[in-house]
Design a protein around this motif. Structure first.
Motif, mmCIF file in Angstrom:
data_model
loop_
_atom_site.group_PDB
_atom_site.id
_atom_site.type_symbol
_atom_site.label_atom_id
_atom_site.label_comp_id
_atom_site.label_asym_id
_atom_site.label_seq_id
_atom_site.Cartn_x
_atom_site.Cartn_y
_atom_site.Cartn_z
ATOM 1 N N ALA A 80 20.998 -36.199 -28.618
ATOM 2 C CA ALA A 80 20.951 -35.360 -27.417
ATOM 3 C C ALA A 80 19.644 -35.564 -26.657
ATOM 4 O O ALA A 80 19.620 -35.493 -25.419
ATOM 5 N N GLU A 81 18.575 -35.844 -27.373
ATOM 6 C CA GLU A 81 17.282 -36.107 -26.734
ATOM 7 C C GLU A 81 17.368 -37.340 -25.831
ATOM 8 O O GLU A 81 16.870 -37.350 -24.696
ATOM 9 N N ARG B 58 19.486 -36.480 -22.691
ATOM 10 C CA ARG B 58 18.724 -35.715 -21.696
ATOM 11 C C ARG B 58 17.753 -36.618 -20.942
ATOM 12 O O ARG B 58 17.603 -36.490 -19.713
ATOM 13 N N ALA C 25 25.919 -33.037 -25.470
ATOM 14 C CA ALA C 25 25.371 -34.196 -24.764
ATOM 15 C C ALA C 25 26.482 -35.143 -24.325
ATOM 16 O O ALA C 25 26.440 -35.705 -23.214
ATOM 17 N N ASP D 250 27.976 -33.781 -21.230
ATOM 18 C CA ASP D 250 27.079 -33.966 -20.088
ATOM 19 C C ASP D 250 27.109 -35.416 -19.594
ATOM 20 O O ASP D 250 27.118 -35.677 -18.382
ATOM 21 N N ALA E 264 17.943 -37.217 -16.994
ATOM 22 C CA ALA E 264 16.777 -36.825 -16.197
ATOM 23 C C ALA E 264 16.267 -38.003 -15.367
ATOM 24 O O ALA E 264 15.887 -37.843 -14.205
ATOM 25 N N GLU F 218 24.630 -30.080 -30.597
ATOM 26 C CA GLU F 218 23.789 -30.669 -29.541
ATOM 27 C C GLU F 218 24.345 -32.020 -29.089
ATOM 28 O O GLU F 218 24.327 -32.352 -27.897
#
Length: 262
Positions: A250-251, A254, A39, A42, A258, A35
């Motif tokens: 990863a949280e 994101r 990330a 990303d 976002a 994860e």
């Protein structure tokens, strides 16, 4: 600590990038969580730089500085910066000159010898062969030291004039004024060619040796496994993730991405 999902998107949207610890923040048992690696890709695709700052040695960090999509790894708690050059080759830079490193090396080895002789059960970290500017004693990776033994190791390091910090796996000792904070300032100026402003960065960590960053970086984040260190923490991160280790990292990624899309 507030849950990360309560962090205002406007705070995340204003960030330039992420500063992060490695062990037990992005990894578990030495390997990066899938994860967390996803990330990082990303974040790279969104032009969000990630700078990792770790107590791990330069030798251990070198392959990851090349393989992971990050701007740099600053290893040995701010002493050695590893990053890719224009041709993709690995570049290694030091915060101290060669003469200082040579003199400090002798003092570090003398301290290590005394630690091993005086603290029952103490053993150097298995990654010690890759260390250039510090020493590390294993307390939780492959060996186990009780809290009193950890404090004894720290006291002996300080008696030798070392800075001593405790991570989730090691007790690190080094000579010099460098720290995770100075590493952040150095890496941002060197790589991005801009002044370091802590308000423009998030910092992610998991243990007591992250406290200086928790204190100085307004948007500081602890991954959920930081809870096991709460009795030893005098400074808490502003936010905490729901997930542990790389899932928690990863949280944050994101949430930041976002917020930028809003």
């Amino acid at each position: 600590m507030q849950p990360l999902n309560l962090c205002p998107p406007a705070l995340l949207r204003g960030l330039r990038g992420i500063l992060t610890d490695i062990d037990d923040t992005m990894t578990a048992e030495g390997g990066i969580a899938p994860e967390a690696l996803a990330a990082l890709h990303d974040l790279r695709s969104a032009d969000v730089p990630v700078i990792a700052i770790t107590g791990r040695p330069a030798g251990w960090s070198e392959p990851f500085a090349l393989a992971w999509p990050i701007a740099a790894i600053v290893a040995e708690n701010g002493s050695v910066m590893l990053h890719r050059g224009a041709d993709g080759e690995l570049l290694r830079e030091f915060s101290q000159d060669a003469a200082s490193r040579a003199a400090n090396f002798e003092r570090l080895q003398a301290c290590a010898a005394e630690l091993l002789a005086q603290v029952p059960g103490a053993r150097l970290a298995t990654d010690s062969a890759g260390r250039l500017t510090d020493i590390a004693v294993d307390h939780s990776e492959f060996a186990h030291l009780a809290p009193a033994q950890i404090e004894q190791v720290c006291a002996l390091m300080r008696a030798h004039g070392l800075t001593a910090t405790v991570s989730s796996i090691h007790i690190n000792g080094w000579i010099g004024e460098h720290s995770k904070w100075s590493a952040a300032e150095w890496a941002v100026r060197r790589l991005l060619q801009v002044p370091f402003d802590a308000r423009e960065w998030a910092y992610v960590g998991d243990s007591t040796n992250d406290q200086l960053m928790f204190e100085r970086v307004p948007l500081s984040v602890g991954v959920a496994n930081i809870r096991r260190f709460l009795p030893q923490l005098h400074t808490l991160p502003a936010f905490i993730t729901a997930g542990e280790r790389g899932v928690g990292f990863a949280e944050l990624a994101r949430a930041l991405l976002a917020a930028r899309s809003m």
